[in-house]
Design an enzyme around this catalytic site. Structure first.
Site, PDB file in Angstrom:
ATOM      1  N   GLU A 103       0.851  -1.188   0.000  1.00 27.54           N
ATOM      2  CA  GLU A 103       0.000   0.000   0.000  1.00 27.54           C
ATOM      3  C   GLU A 103       0.889   1.240   0.000  1.00 27.54           C
ATOM      4  O   GLU A 103       1.997   1.221   0.552  1.00 27.54           O
ATOM      5  CB  GLU A 103      -0.900  -0.075   1.257  1.00 27.54           C
ATOM      6  CG  GLU A 103      -1.819   1.082   1.511  1.00 27.54           C
ATOM      7  CD  GLU A 103      -2.915   1.282   0.486  1.00 27.54           C
ATOM      8  OE1 GLU A 103      -2.597   1.344  -0.713  1.00 27.54           O
ATOM      9  OE2 GLU A 103      -4.085   1.417   0.898  1.00 27.54           O
ATOM     10  N   ASP A 104       0.410   2.309  -0.624  1.00 30.74           N
ATOM     11  CA  ASP A 104       1.210   3.540  -0.657  1.00 30.74           C
ATOM     12  C   ASP A 104       1.353   4.173   0.721  1.00 30.74           C
ATOM     13  O   ASP A 104       2.436   4.575   1.129  1.00 30.74           O
ATOM     14  CB  ASP A 104       0.610   4.544  -1.664  1.00 30.74           C
ATOM     15  CG  ASP A 104      -0.891   4.796  -1.464  1.00 30.74           C
ATOM     16  OD1 ASP A 104      -1.494   4.206  -0.544  1.00 30.74           O
ATOM     17  OD2 ASP A 104      -1.459   5.584  -2.242  1.00 30.74           O
ATOM     18  N   ILE A 105       0.222   4.236   1.441  1.00 25.99           N
ATOM     19  CA  ILE A 105       0.257   4.928   2.730  1.00 25.99           C
ATOM     20  C   ILE A 105      -0.764   4.316   3.680  1.00 25.99           C
ATOM     21  O   ILE A 105      -1.842   3.904   3.245  1.00 25.99           O
ATOM     22  CB  ILE A 105      -0.011   6.447   2.531  1.00 25.99           C
ATOM     23  CG1 ILE A 105       0.192   7.235   3.837  1.00 25.99           C
ATOM     24  CG2 ILE A 105      -1.373   6.734   1.963  1.00 25.99           C
ATOM     25  CD1 ILE A 105       0.285   8.743   3.604  1.00 25.99           C
ATOM     26  N   ASP A 107      -2.944   5.298   7.021  1.00 25.34           N
ATOM     27  CA  ASP A 107      -3.370   6.500   7.736  1.00 25.34           C
ATOM     28  C   ASP A 107      -4.197   6.032   8.948  1.00 25.34           C
ATOM     29  O   ASP A 107      -3.645   5.664   9.976  1.00 25.34           O
ATOM     30  CB  ASP A 107      -4.160   7.337   6.725  1.00 25.34           C
ATOM     31  CG  ASP A 107      -4.634   8.666   7.256  1.00 25.34           C
ATOM     32  OD1 ASP A 107      -4.143   9.092   8.301  1.00 25.34           O
ATOM     33  OD2 ASP A 107      -5.502   9.300   6.620  1.00 25.34           O
ATOM     34  N   GLY A 109      -5.725   3.252   9.049  1.00 30.97           N
ATOM     35  CA  GLY A 109      -5.546   1.802   9.109  1.00 30.97           C
ATOM     36  C   GLY A 109      -6.801   1.043   8.672  1.00 30.97           C
ATOM     37  O   GLY A 109      -6.776  -0.185   8.558  1.00 30.97           O
ATOM     38  N   LEU A 110      -7.883   1.769   8.401  1.00 32.23           N
ATOM     39  CA  LEU A 110      -9.151   1.103   8.064  1.00 32.23           C
ATOM     40  C   LEU A 110      -9.044   0.266   6.790  1.00 32.23           C
ATOM     41  O   LEU A 110      -9.553  -0.854   6.727  1.00 32.23           O
ATOM     42  CB  LEU A 110     -10.265   2.148   7.909  1.00 32.23           C
ATOM     43  CG  LEU A 110     -10.697   2.842   9.210  1.00 32.23           C
ATOM     44  CD1 LEU A 110     -11.522   4.090   8.929  1.00 32.23           C
ATOM     45  CD2 LEU A 110     -11.473   1.876  10.098  1.00 32.23           C
ATOM     46  N   THR A 111      -8.359   0.798   5.787  1.00 34.24           N
ATOM     47  CA  THR A 111      -8.257   0.086   4.512  1.00 34.24           C
ATOM     48  C   THR A 111      -7.478  -1.222   4.676  1.00 34.24           C
ATOM     49  O   THR A 111      -7.960  -2.300   4.315  1.00 34.24           O
ATOM     50  CB  THR A 111      -7.554   0.969   3.453  1.00 34.24           C
ATOM     51  OG1 THR A 111      -8.190   2.241   3.430  1.00 34.24           O
ATOM     52  CG2 THR A 111      -7.592   0.337   2.080  1.00 34.24           C
ATOM     53  N   LYS A 135       1.467   7.095   8.517  1.00 29.40           N
ATOM     54  CA  LYS A 135       1.022   8.261   9.299  1.00 29.40           C
ATOM     55  C   LYS A 135       0.485   7.718  10.615  1.00 29.40           C
ATOM     56  O   LYS A 135      -0.719   7.732  10.857  1.00 29.40           O
ATOM     57  CB  LYS A 135      -0.125   8.914   8.528  1.00 29.40           C
ATOM     58  CG  LYS A 135       0.159  10.295   7.998  1.00 29.40           C
ATOM     59  CD  LYS A 135      -1.121  10.922   7.519  1.00 29.40           C
ATOM     60  CE  LYS A 135      -1.170  11.091   6.045  1.00 29.40           C
ATOM     61  NZ  LYS A 135      -2.397  11.761   5.574  1.00 29.40           N
ATOM     62  N   PHE A 156      -1.027  15.943   4.629  1.00 26.26           N
ATOM     63  CA  PHE A 156      -1.522  15.292   3.425  1.00 26.26           C
ATOM     64  C   PHE A 156      -0.417  15.365   2.377  1.00 26.26           C
ATOM     65  O   PHE A 156       0.140  16.429   2.124  1.00 26.26           O
ATOM     66  CB  PHE A 156      -2.812  15.927   2.911  1.00 26.26           C
ATOM     67  CG  PHE A 156      -3.572  14.985   2.032  1.00 26.26           C
ATOM     68  CD1 PHE A 156      -4.356  13.983   2.585  1.00 26.26           C
ATOM     69  CD2 PHE A 156      -3.455  15.054   0.649  1.00 26.26           C
ATOM     70  CE1 PHE A 156      -5.014  13.065   1.772  1.00 26.26           C
ATOM     71  CE2 PHE A 156      -4.121  14.141  -0.166  1.00 26.26           C
ATOM     72  CZ  PHE A 156      -4.901  13.152   0.404  1.00 26.26           C
ATOM     73  N   ARG A 169      -0.296  12.339  -8.885  1.00 25.55           N
ATOM     74  CA  ARG A 169       0.305  11.010  -8.701  1.00 25.55           C
ATOM     75  C   ARG A 169       1.631  10.900  -9.441  1.00 25.55           C
ATOM     76  O   ARG A 169       2.512  10.154  -9.044  1.00 25.55           O
ATOM     77  CB  ARG A 169      -0.609   9.916  -9.276  1.00 25.55           C
ATOM     78  CG  ARG A 169      -1.845   9.620  -8.476  1.00 25.55           C
ATOM     79  CD  ARG A 169      -2.470   8.330  -8.991  1.00 25.55           C
ATOM     80  NE  ARG A 169      -3.871   8.225  -8.628  1.00 25.55           N
ATOM     81  CZ  ARG A 169      -4.325   7.801  -7.458  1.00 25.55           C
ATOM     82  NH1 ARG A 169      -3.485   7.459  -6.521  1.00 25.55           N
ATOM     83  NH2 ARG A 169      -5.617   7.718  -7.215  1.00 25.55           N
TER      84      ARG A 169
HETATM   85  P1  IMP Z   1      -6.546   4.578   5.704  1.00 22.07           P
HETATM   86  O1  IMP Z   1      -7.622   3.599   5.389  1.00 22.07           O
HETATM   87  O2  IMP Z   1      -7.073   5.745   6.481  1.00 22.07           O
HETATM   88  O3  IMP Z   1      -5.327   3.961   6.353  1.00 22.07           O
HETATM   89  O4  IMP Z   1      -6.122   5.249   4.365  1.00 22.07           O
HETATM   90  C1  IMP Z   1      -5.393   4.635   3.376  1.00 22.07           C
HETATM   91  C2  IMP Z   1      -5.656   5.302   2.048  1.00 22.07           C
HETATM   92  O5  IMP Z   1      -5.985   6.696   2.201  1.00 22.07           O
HETATM   93  C3  IMP Z   1      -4.427   5.308   1.177  1.00 22.07           C
HETATM   94  O6  IMP Z   1      -4.381   4.180   0.366  1.00 22.07           O
HETATM   95  C4  IMP Z   1      -4.597   6.554   0.356  1.00 22.07           C
HETATM   96  O7  IMP Z   1      -5.386   6.296  -0.782  1.00 22.07           O
HETATM   97  C5  IMP Z   1      -5.380   7.495   1.233  1.00 22.07           C
HETATM   98  N1  IMP Z   1      -4.525   8.493   1.903  1.00 22.07           N
HETATM   99  C6  IMP Z   1      -4.321   8.617   3.229  1.00 22.07           C
HETATM  100  N2  IMP Z   1      -3.499   9.639   3.497  1.00 22.07           N
HETATM  101  C7  IMP Z   1      -3.148  10.149   2.294  1.00 22.07           C
HETATM  102  C8  IMP Z   1      -2.270  11.223   1.900  1.00 22.07           C
HETATM  103  O8  IMP Z   1      -1.632  11.921   2.701  1.00 22.07           O
HETATM  104  N3  IMP Z   1      -2.169  11.433   0.560  1.00 22.07           N
HETATM  105  C9  IMP Z   1      -2.828  10.702  -0.372  1.00 22.07           C
HETATM  106  N4  IMP Z   1      -3.650   9.688  -0.041  1.00 22.07           N
HETATM  107  C10 IMP Z   1      -3.803   9.414   1.282  1.00 22.07           C
END
Ligand code: IMP
Length: 182
Positions: A103-105, A107, A109-111, A135, A156, A169
């Site tokens: 995964e790229d990032i 945040d 953690g839900l995804t 993050k 962000f 991107r």
């Molecule tokens: P999570 O489910 O909150 O952990 O978010 C993961 C997804 O949120 C990543 O795969 C990104 O698509 C998006 N995301 C979270 N933070 C950023 C950011 O700072 N820039 C771009 N995309 C982000």
């Protein structure tokens, strides 16, 4: 009040990213049991740049395959909706395979947490995670991150696959986003 979003300063240059990606690839290859096949699963679209650089840095004799999944994203927002939907599933069965979810990032953690639970039901031999950016101050659910490129503060970021509303991107470096009044 209308807000304006612009590309901000470089947080990670392409050289710094490349060198960290090389280190991660070496570590992942080292941790894989001899003779095992590694299925690297990227989450579209953000992880494409990271995944392709990562697998190209792996040893040539490693048995590496790739596949992709697509999940619902933030849309035009900069915070999580908390809703994860599978838009594209894997192309083949993962039972008995060593799977690395890229995964790229991470945040909230839900995804990743949702995807790990989803993929675990298909009984892979192992299931690990690799994220370029973490993050961790924003985490809402605990997720085991096995490989991490860089920890970042709550900002962000865009570039190297990461977007804001579909934009930026393609930037080779990772930048923060500057928000000002329009
Ligand atoms: P999570 O489910 O909150 O952990 O978010 C993961 C997804 O949120 C990543 O795969 C990104 O698509 C998006 N995301 C979270 N933070 C950023 C950011 O700072 N820039 C771009 N995309 C982000």
């Amino acid at each position: 009040m209308t807000l304006k979003y612009d590309i901000g300063k470089v947080l990670f240059s392409q050289e710094k990213i490349a060198s960290r990606v090389t280190e991660l690839a070496a570590q992942i290859a080292k941790d894989l049991a001899p003779g095992r096949e590694l299925l690297v699963v990227g989450i579209l679209n953000g992880a494409v740049f990271f995944l392709t650089d990562l697998v190209r840095s792996m040893p040539r004799d490693l048995d590496v395959r790739i596949d992709f999944m697509s999940v619902s994203s933030y849309g035009n927002e900069t915070s999580s909706s908390g809703v994860v939907r599978i838009l594209r599933d894997l192309g083949s069965d993962i039972e008995g395979l060593d799977v690395l979810l890229v995964e790229d990032i991470i945040d909230t953690g839900l995804t990743l947490s949702y995807l790990l639970e989803f993929l675990q039901t298909r009984r892979p031999a192992s299931l690990k995670t690799c994220v370029l950016l973490d993050k961790n101050v924003r985490r809402m659910v605990p997720v085991a991150v096995d490989y991490c490129g860089f920890a970042i503060p709550d900002a962000f970021v865009v570039g190297y696959g990461l977007d804001y509303a579909g934009k930026w991107r393609h930037l080779p470096d990772i930048h923060d986003v500057e928000i000002s009044k329009a």
